[in-house]
Design a protein around this motif. Structure first.
Motif, mmCIF file in Angstrom:
data_model
loop_
_atom_site.group_PDB
_atom_site.id
_atom_site.type_symbol
_atom_site.label_atom_id
_atom_site.label_comp_id
_atom_site.label_asym_id
_atom_site.label_seq_id
_atom_site.Cartn_x
_atom_site.Cartn_y
_atom_site.Cartn_z
ATOM 1 N N ALA A 44 -0.408 12.120 -3.966
ATOM 2 C CA ALA A 44 -0.603 13.015 -2.832
ATOM 3 C C ALA A 44 -0.008 12.405 -1.568
ATOM 4 C CB ALA A 44 -2.087 13.295 -2.643
ATOM 5 N N PHE A 45 -0.049 11.082 -1.487
ATOM 6 C CA PHE A 45 0.546 10.364 -0.363
ATOM 7 C C PHE A 45 1.095 9.047 -0.878
ATOM 8 C CE2 PHE A 45 0.192 6.798 2.532
ATOM 9 C CZ PHE A 45 0.976 7.226 3.599
ATOM 10 N N ALA A 46 2.263 8.635 -0.375
ATOM 11 C CA ALA A 46 2.816 7.334 -0.731
ATOM 12 C C ALA A 46 3.730 6.844 0.372
ATOM 13 C CB ALA A 46 3.578 7.409 -2.058
ATOM 14 N N GLU A 47 3.578 5.576 0.733
ATOM 15 C CA GLU A 47 4.516 4.933 1.635
ATOM 16 C C GLU A 47 5.804 4.620 0.875
ATOM 17 O OE1 GLU A 47 2.678 2.208 4.922
ATOM 18 O OE2 GLU A 47 1.881 1.593 2.977
ATOM 19 N N THR A 48 6.870 4.410 1.628
ATOM 20 C CA THR A 48 8.084 3.870 1.032
ATOM 21 C C THR A 48 7.784 2.458 0.543
ATOM 22 O OG1 THR A 48 9.455 5.168 2.536
ATOM 23 C CG2 THR A 48 10.499 3.295 1.440
ATOM 24 N N ALA A 49 8.215 2.136 -0.670
ATOM 25 C CA ALA A 49 7.922 0.827 -1.253
ATOM 26 C C ALA A 49 8.507 -0.296 -0.395
ATOM 27 C CB ALA A 49 8.487 0.761 -2.665
ATOM 28 N N PRO A 50 7.773 -1.412 -0.274
ATOM 29 C CA PRO A 50 6.428 -1.637 -0.812
ATOM 30 C C PRO A 50 5.380 -1.054 0.124
ATOM 31 C CG PRO A 50 7.161 -3.614 0.302
ATOM 32 C CD PRO A 50 8.316 -2.639 0.382
ATOM 33 N N GLY A 51 4.302 -0.556 -0.458
ATOM 34 C CA GLY A 51 3.286 0.060 0.375
ATOM 35 C C GLY A 51 2.131 0.569 -0.455
ATOM 36 N N ILE A 52 1.390 1.504 0.120
ATOM 37 C CA ILE A 52 0.177 2.021 -0.500
ATOM 38 C C ILE A 52 0.364 3.496 -0.841
ATOM 39 C CG2 ILE A 52 -1.031 2.823 1.601
ATOM 40 C CD1 ILE A 52 -3.531 1.308 0.477
ATOM 41 N N ALA A 53 -0.373 3.957 -1.851
ATOM 42 C CA ALA A 53 -0.289 5.355 -2.277
ATOM 43 C C ALA A 53 -1.681 5.853 -2.626
ATOM 44 C CB ALA A 53 0.651 5.496 -3.472
ATOM 45 N N ILE A 54 -1.849 7.185 -2.571
ATOM 46 C CA ILE A 54 -3.126 7.808 -2.911
ATOM 47 C C ILE A 54 -2.845 8.976 -3.847
ATOM 48 C CG2 ILE A 54 -5.264 8.793 -2.034
ATOM 49 C CD1 ILE A 54 -4.484 7.794 0.746
ATOM 50 N N ASP A 55 -3.469 8.963 -5.010
ATOM 51 C CA ASP A 55 -3.347 10.088 -5.927
ATOM 52 C C ASP A 55 -4.239 11.242 -5.466
ATOM 53 O OD1 ASP A 55 -1.590 8.743 -7.587
ATOM 54 O OD2 ASP A 55 -3.179 7.929 -8.861
ATOM 55 N N ALA A 56 -3.913 12.435 -5.915
ATOM 56 C CA ALA A 56 -4.764 13.591 -5.640
ATOM 57 C C ALA A 56 -6.108 13.409 -6.345
ATOM 58 C CB ALA A 56 -4.076 14.866 -6.113
ATOM 59 N N VAL A 57 -7.173 13.893 -5.713
ATOM 60 C CA VAL A 57 -8.520 13.809 -6.278
ATOM 61 C C VAL A 57 -9.126 15.215 -6.270
ATOM 62 C CG1 VAL A 57 -10.837 12.860 -5.996
ATOM 63 C CG2 VAL A 57 -8.845 11.434 -5.494
ATOM 64 N N PRO A 58 -9.558 15.728 -7.417
ATOM 65 C CA PRO A 58 -10.190 17.048 -7.436
ATOM 66 C C PRO A 58 -11.396 17.095 -6.504
ATOM 67 C CG PRO A 58 -9.710 16.304 -9.678
ATOM 68 C CD PRO A 58 -9.447 15.135 -8.769
ATOM 69 N N GLY A 59 -11.503 18.189 -5.757
ATOM 70 C CA GLY A 59 -12.618 18.334 -4.830
ATOM 71 C C GLY A 59 -12.401 17.678 -3.488
ATOM 72 N N MET A 60 -11.171 17.132 -3.269
ATOM 73 C CA MET A 60 -10.847 16.519 -1.980
ATOM 74 C C MET A 60 -9.475 17.011 -1.537
ATOM 75 S SD MET A 60 -12.221 12.586 -2.581
ATOM 76 C CE MET A 60 -12.496 12.240 -0.835
ATOM 77 N N SER A 70 -16.831 6.636 -3.023
ATOM 78 C CA SER A 70 -16.666 5.382 -3.744
ATOM 79 C C SER A 70 -15.810 5.580 -4.993
ATOM 80 C CB SER A 70 -18.035 4.810 -4.121
ATOM 81 O OG SER A 70 -17.903 3.577 -4.796
ATOM 82 N N ALA A 71 -16.036 6.688 -5.703
ATOM 83 C CA ALA A 71 -15.240 6.973 -6.893
ATOM 84 C C ALA A 71 -13.779 7.222 -6.545
ATOM 85 C CB ALA A 71 -15.826 8.177 -7.633
ATOM 86 N N SER A 72 -13.523 7.773 -5.359
ATOM 87 C CA SER A 72 -12.151 8.096 -4.967
ATOM 88 C C SER A 72 -11.316 6.857 -4.672
ATOM 89 C CB SER A 72 -12.145 9.035 -3.747
ATOM 90 O OG SER A 72 -12.561 8.361 -2.568
ATOM 91 N N LEU A 73 -11.937 5.687 -4.571
ATOM 92 C CA LEU A 73 -11.164 4.459 -4.409
ATOM 93 C C LEU A 73 -10.218 4.242 -5.589
ATOM 94 C CD1 LEU A 73 -13.831 1.947 -3.018
ATOM 95 C CD2 LEU A 73 -11.780 2.756 -1.826
ATOM 96 N N ASN A 74 -10.570 4.812 -6.747
ATOM 97 C CA ASN A 74 -9.692 4.690 -7.913
ATOM 98 C C ASN A 74 -8.349 5.391 -7.709
ATOM 99 O OD1 ASN A 74 -11.510 3.187 -9.534
ATOM 100 N ND2 ASN A 74 -12.644 5.052 -10.033
ATOM 101 N N ALA A 75 -8.268 6.258 -6.711
ATOM 102 C CA ALA A 75 -7.015 6.976 -6.440
ATOM 103 C C ALA A 75 -6.034 6.147 -5.625
ATOM 104 C CB ALA A 75 -7.305 8.288 -5.711
ATOM 105 N N VAL A 76 -6.485 5.018 -5.105
ATOM 106 C CA VAL A 76 -5.633 4.170 -4.262
ATOM 107 C C VAL A 76 -4.877 3.182 -5.135
ATOM 108 C CG1 VAL A 76 -5.590 2.478 -2.389
ATOM 109 C CG2 VAL A 76 -7.234 4.385 -2.313
ATOM 110 N N HIS A 77 -3.586 3.098 -4.944
ATOM 111 C CA HIS A 77 -2.790 2.113 -5.678
ATOM 112 C C HIS A 77 -1.605 1.693 -4.828
ATOM 113 C CE1 HIS A 77 0.299 5.131 -7.019
ATOM 114 N NE2 HIS A 77 -0.717 5.940 -6.854
ATOM 115 N N TRP A 78 -0.812 0.763 -5.382
ATOM 116 C CA TRP A 78 0.276 0.150 -4.620
ATOM 117 C C TRP A 78 1.621 0.552 -5.171
ATOM 118 C CZ3 TRP A 78 -1.314 -1.953 -0.264
ATOM 119 C CH2 TRP A 78 -2.665 -2.323 -0.185
ATOM 120 N N VAL A 79 2.576 0.734 -4.275
ATOM 121 C CA VAL A 79 3.945 1.060 -4.632
ATOM 122 C C VAL A 79 4.790 -0.176 -4.364
ATOM 123 C CG1 VAL A 79 5.892 2.594 -4.206
ATOM 124 C CG2 VAL A 79 3.555 3.457 -3.935
ATOM 125 N N ASP A 80 5.286 -0.806 -5.419
ATOM 126 C CA ASP A 80 6.061 -2.053 -5.271
ATOM 127 C C ASP A 80 7.546 -1.810 -5.413
ATOM 128 O OD1 ASP A 80 3.781 -3.725 -4.900
ATOM 129 O OD2 ASP A 80 3.390 -3.580 -7.061
#
Length: 212
Positions: free
Chosen positions: A46-62, A202-212
């Motif tokens: 759903a959101f991602a910085e240009t690598a390297p950076g952080i990204a967020i996946d879509a989460v149902p209900g948000m 708290s569960a939505s933290l699983n949607a956060v990841h890194w773009v290398d």
């Protein structure tokens, strides 16, 4: 975090590479086709910085927002309770569906490249109410602390996560904020309980990841 599935046949691991191909086929074109197929099978974040950076996946209900303007006390700074003279960039927020002026809940991600912010990145804010601890988010150790504030019938409760990654300070804040329901006439019911909101954030933290 994302891994591509290139098929569901029972062929051996080299089946796709040894399958008959036209003479003189371009290996580069075959690789590009495989990458395209992988992208189609796995939606982009759903959101991602240009690598390297952080990204967020879509989460149902948000729902994804690109601003931090929904809370009176949490302000719109790149990190909750960050000093106003400490520059940074609000990146994205996943807002829990149903959020309104009575109760809102969101996961915020912000970043600062400022040397002073990086130096103080892991220092809890003055509003911290619990000791810090280390929390792993997609392989990166974040310093976690809780904080809260209240004024003029408004309140905010925050679980904050801070890490220095790629030479930047990253702030992830799980924010539950709103207004006491009994200030309305007649009193209004919140869209969800604070406990339920905190569990979903708290569960939505699983949607956060890194773009290398």
């Amino acid at each position: 975090m994302l891994s591509a599935l290139f098929g569901c046949s029972q062929q051996g691991p080299d089946a796709s590479s040894t399958a008959a191909a036209p003479s003189g086929a371009d290996p580069g074109a075959a690789k590009a086709a495989a990458v395209t197929a992988a992208a189609a099978a796995h939606p982009a974040p759903a959101f991602a910085e240009t690598a390297p950076g952080i990204a967020i996946d879509a989460v149902p209900g948000m729902t994804l927002h690109r601003d931090f303007t929904r809370s009176y006390l949490a302000m719109d700074r790149w990190a909750v309770f960050a000093p106003p003279d400490l520059p940074g960039t609000p990146l994205a927020a996943l807002v829990l569906d149903g959020s309104n002026e009575v109760t809102s809940a969101e996961l915020r991600v912000g970043r600062s490249d400022d040397p002073a912010a990086i130096a103080a990145c892991l220092t809890p804010s003055a509003e911290a109410t619990r000791p810090t601890r280390s929390v792993d988010i997609d392989g990166v150790a974040f310093t976690h602390f809780s904080a809260s504030d209240a004024a003029m019938s408004h309140y905010v409760s925050v679980d904050s996560y801070r890490a220095v990654q790629h030479g930047r300070c990253y702030a992830i804040d799980l924010v539950v904020a709103g207004t006491q329901p009994d200030v309305y006439d007649p009193p209004r019911s919140p869209p969800f309980s604070n406990d339920d909101a905190k569990q979903k954030l708290s569960a939505s933290l699983n949607a956060v990841h890194w773009v290398d």
